[in-house]
Design a protein around this motif. Structure first.
Motif, mmCIF file in Angstrom:
data_model
loop_
_atom_site.group_PDB
_atom_site.id
_atom_site.type_symbol
_atom_site.label_atom_id
_atom_site.label_comp_id
_atom_site.label_asym_id
_atom_site.label_seq_id
_atom_site.Cartn_x
_atom_site.Cartn_y
_atom_site.Cartn_z
ATOM 1 N N TYR A 174 0.830 -1.207 0.000
ATOM 2 C CA TYR A 174 0.000 0.000 0.000
ATOM 3 C C TYR A 174 0.865 1.259 0.000
ATOM 4 N N TRP A 175 0.343 2.307 -0.614
ATOM 5 C CA TRP A 175 1.009 3.605 -0.585
ATOM 6 C C TRP A 175 0.865 4.239 0.797
ATOM 7 N N GLU A 176 1.799 5.101 1.116
ATOM 8 C CA GLU A 176 1.755 5.815 2.389
ATOM 9 C C GLU A 176 1.818 7.323 2.196
ATOM 10 N N ASP A 177 1.393 7.800 1.030
ATOM 11 C CA ASP A 177 1.463 9.237 0.776
ATOM 12 C C ASP A 177 0.190 9.971 1.172
ATOM 13 N N ASP A 178 -0.815 9.232 1.682
ATOM 14 C CA ASP A 178 -2.050 9.834 2.214
ATOM 15 C C ASP A 178 -2.762 10.719 1.198
ATOM 16 N N THR A 179 -2.691 10.372 -0.061
ATOM 17 C CA THR A 179 -3.326 11.207 -1.085
ATOM 18 C C THR A 179 -4.717 10.719 -1.472
ATOM 19 N N GLU A 180 -5.015 9.438 -1.265
ATOM 20 C CA GLU A 180 -6.319 8.903 -1.659
ATOM 21 C C GLU A 180 -7.358 9.249 -0.590
ATOM 22 N N PRO A 181 -8.371 10.013 -0.933
ATOM 23 C CA PRO A 181 -9.328 10.470 0.088
ATOM 24 C C PRO A 181 -10.163 9.321 0.657
ATOM 25 N N GLY A 182 -10.532 9.456 1.944
ATOM 26 C CA GLY A 182 -11.422 8.494 2.568
ATOM 27 C C GLY A 182 -10.783 7.180 2.939
ATOM 28 N N THR A 183 -9.462 7.103 2.881
ATOM 29 C CA THR A 183 -8.778 5.852 3.227
ATOM 30 C C THR A 183 -7.685 6.140 4.256
ATOM 31 N N GLY A 184 -7.380 5.135 5.040
ATOM 32 C CA GLY A 184 -6.300 5.246 6.006
ATOM 33 C C GLY A 184 -5.150 4.334 5.638
ATOM 34 N N ARG A 185 -4.073 4.455 6.348
ATOM 35 C CA ARG A 185 -2.907 3.603 6.087
ATOM 36 C C ARG A 185 -3.183 2.173 6.541
ATOM 37 N N ARG A 186 -2.691 1.220 5.757
ATOM 38 C CA ARG A 186 -2.900 -0.202 6.037
ATOM 39 C C ARG A 186 -1.677 -0.854 6.678
ATOM 40 N N GLY A 187 -0.616 -0.090 6.885
ATOM 41 C CA GLY A 187 0.593 -0.660 7.476
ATOM 42 C C GLY A 187 1.598 -1.056 6.422
ATOM 43 N N ARG A 188 2.859 -0.969 6.792
ATOM 44 C CA ARG A 188 3.943 -1.306 5.866
ATOM 45 C C ARG A 188 4.133 -2.815 5.797
ATOM 46 N N LYS A 189 4.073 -3.339 4.602
ATOM 47 C CA LYS A 189 4.244 -4.785 4.428
ATOM 48 C C LYS A 189 4.588 -5.076 2.973
ATOM 49 N N HIS A 190 5.274 -6.199 2.773
ATOM 50 C CA HIS A 190 5.573 -6.698 1.434
ATOM 51 C C HIS A 190 4.736 -7.936 1.158
ATOM 52 N N ASP A 191 4.626 -8.283 -0.104
ATOM 53 C CA ASP A 191 4.079 -9.574 -0.540
ATOM 54 C C ASP A 191 4.799 -9.929 -1.826
ATOM 55 N N ALA A 192 5.345 -11.137 -1.887
ATOM 56 C CA ALA A 192 6.203 -11.501 -3.012
ATOM 57 C C ALA A 192 5.439 -11.588 -4.328
ATOM 58 N N VAL A 193 4.191 -12.061 -4.305
ATOM 59 C CA VAL A 193 3.412 -12.123 -5.543
ATOM 60 C C VAL A 193 3.038 -10.721 -5.992
ATOM 61 N N ALA A 194 2.627 -9.877 -5.045
ATOM 62 C CA ALA A 194 2.315 -8.487 -5.381
ATOM 63 C C ALA A 194 3.536 -7.786 -5.956
ATOM 64 N N CYS A 195 4.701 -8.055 -5.395
ATOM 65 C CA CYS A 195 5.944 -7.474 -5.908
ATOM 66 C C CYS A 195 6.179 -7.906 -7.351
ATOM 67 N N ALA A 196 5.988 -9.186 -7.642
ATOM 68 C CA ALA A 196 6.200 -9.684 -9.004
ATOM 69 C C ALA A 196 5.223 -9.043 -9.980
ATOM 70 N N ASN A 197 3.968 -8.882 -9.571
ATOM 71 C CA ASN A 197 2.978 -8.274 -10.460
ATOM 72 C C ASN A 197 3.291 -6.806 -10.714
ATOM 73 N N ALA A 198 3.738 -6.104 -9.675
ATOM 74 C CA ALA A 198 4.125 -4.704 -9.860
ATOM 75 C C ALA A 198 5.361 -4.596 -10.747
ATOM 76 N N LEU A 199 6.341 -5.469 -10.517
ATOM 77 C CA LEU A 199 7.570 -5.453 -11.308
ATOM 78 C C LEU A 199 7.287 -5.725 -12.781
ATOM 79 N N HIS A 200 6.357 -6.618 -13.044
ATOM 80 C CA HIS A 200 5.991 -6.930 -14.430
ATOM 81 C C HIS A 200 5.536 -5.675 -15.157
ATOM 82 N N THR A 201 4.672 -4.903 -14.516
ATOM 83 C CA THR A 201 4.145 -3.700 -15.161
ATOM 84 C C THR A 201 5.196 -2.598 -15.243
ATOM 85 N N VAL A 202 6.015 -2.470 -14.222
ATOM 86 C CA VAL A 202 7.083 -1.466 -14.263
ATOM 87 C C VAL A 202 7.997 -1.715 -15.465
ATOM 88 N N GLN A 203 8.293 -2.969 -15.745
ATOM 89 C CA GLN A 203 9.207 -3.277 -16.842
ATOM 90 C C GLN A 203 8.568 -3.119 -18.218
#
Length: 386
Positions: A187-216
């Motif tokens: 999750y982002w921590e820049d507090d820009t999305e209205p009506g939402t709070g922080r969900r805590g700092r955490k990683h997930d390896a599958v989420a990382c792979a999916n994000a990396l795929h799109t970044v590349q």
């Protein structure tokens, strides 16, 4: 191959048997996508997907079972549409194009600026890097997202990384809250999305792979993404080599989901393949050694796991065992063309699992498409006219 498999196998007609299963699955999916898009997943407290309940009832179930209110409604979700768009081959007729349009419309309800949420519309649950990577990559791959819009999504993904001052933890390597510098957080921590709070700092390896795929996928942001890409590759390689993936990730309970996510990277990007291909081949072989043909019959391995391993093998250009995997899937199909709901993803804080017959069937249909028999891989696997 086991005797039980031999008894059910139509002699000399495995391709036709698999092809018919693909046709039934395609028809089931074509009837499942309505005006609102893909059907929402069911939820269960059982990783084996026993008794399930709808998202409309989920908040009450969580209050009753755990005495905690999650703080948001769990009715409806757009993630199944994202997965479908990622996997489904391009439609070849007007009806298929209409169904794609419905999926895209459903995905757009979960969009906030350059980010995507798990749930459509605003319900207090923020956008995350997994959904953003999945949705943006699928839309761009279909030509439904411009290069400029992709770049904007990628720049947002680059802003979701753990701070470079973070120190990788060694004491509890399975703890996904131990931050790894420059690796994307869920999750982002820049507090820009209205009506939402922080969900805590955490990683997930599958989420990382999916994000990396799109970044590349973005060439114009490559220079800015170098640190992200290198750190993510190292994180994923470590997660694979350590064997931690065998316990699933925070949001994906099956180890096969992680292997499949890495195989997508290897199949698409030479940079990823150079880092991940060899250890992934080894891990896949080891995984197969513990998930044999008997596993499906004894219910220790789900149809979804079989489908994910079939797709992983295809991405790695492995042909060994593929005919048997596809035969196992075809034999496990139900009369209506679907496969049973399986646990594909889960909540992080609670042991609540998401899945559906629709979602299992989306993966199974793609897994039945063979390179050896392209008739299954072309129109037969696309959604036929209703």
């Amino acid at each position: 191959m086991t005797e039980s498999v031999r008894e059910k196998e139509p002699s000399g007609q495995i391709p036709e048997f698999v092809q018919l299963a693909a046709e039934r699955a395609a028809r089931y999916l074509s009837l499942s996508v309505g005006d609102g898009g893909a059907p929402s997943a069911e939820l269960t407290l059982d990783p084996g997907f026993g008794t399930s309940f709808s998202g409309n009832d989920a908040r009450a179930v969580l209050r009753e079972r755990f005495g905690i209110d999650p703080g948001f409604e769990l009715s409806g979700e757009a993630f199944s549409a994202m997965v479908t768009l990622m996997l489904q081959p391009p439609p070849e007729d007007r009806a298929g194009r209409r169904r794609v349009a419905r999926l895209v419309s459903q995905i757009e309800t979960a969009r906030w600026k350059n980010r995507y949420r798990f749930f459509p519309h605003a319900n207090g649950f923020p956008a995350d890097t997994d959904c953003t990577g999945m949705a943006a990559g699928a839309l761009y791959g279909r030509g439904l997202l411009s290069a400029a819009s992709l770049d904007a999504c990628v720049r947002d993904l680059l802003q979701a990384t753990a701070p470079t001052t973070a120190l990788p933890g060694q004491a509890r390597p399975s703890d996904d809250t131990i931050l790894v510098p420059a690796v994307p957080l869920v999750y982002w921590e820049d507090d820009t999305e209205p009506g939402t709070g922080r969900r805590g700092r955490k990683h997930d390896a599958v989420a990382c792979a999916n994000a990396l795929h799109t970044v590349q996928l973005s060439n114009s942001v490559a220079a800015q993404a170098a640190e992200f890409t290198g750190a993510s590759h190292r994180y994923l390689a470590d997660h694979l080599a350590s064997g931690r993936y065998l316990d699933g990730t925070r949001y994906y309970p099956s180890p096969d989901a992680f292997l499949y996510a890495l195989s997508r990277l290897c199949a698409r990007f030479p940079t990823s393949a150079r880092v991940l291909s060899n250890p992934l081949h080894q891990a896949f072989s080891e995984r197969e050694a513990t998930a044999s043909a008997e596993a499906l019959a004894s219910r220790t391995s789900s149809a979804l796991d079989i489908a994910l391993r079939t797709l992983t093998a295809d991405n790695l250009s492995r042909t060994d065992g593929q005919a048997e995997r596809r035969l196992l899937l075809a034999q496990a199909q139900r009369g209506d063309g679907s496969w049973p709901a399986c646990s594909y993803y889960r909540m992080g804080r609670f042991p609540v699992y998401f899945g559906s017959s629709y979602l299992t069937t989306v993966f199974a249909l793609q897994a039945l498409r063979t390179r050896e028999h392209p008739v299954v891989g072309r129109a037969r696997a696309a959604f036929p006219p209703r």
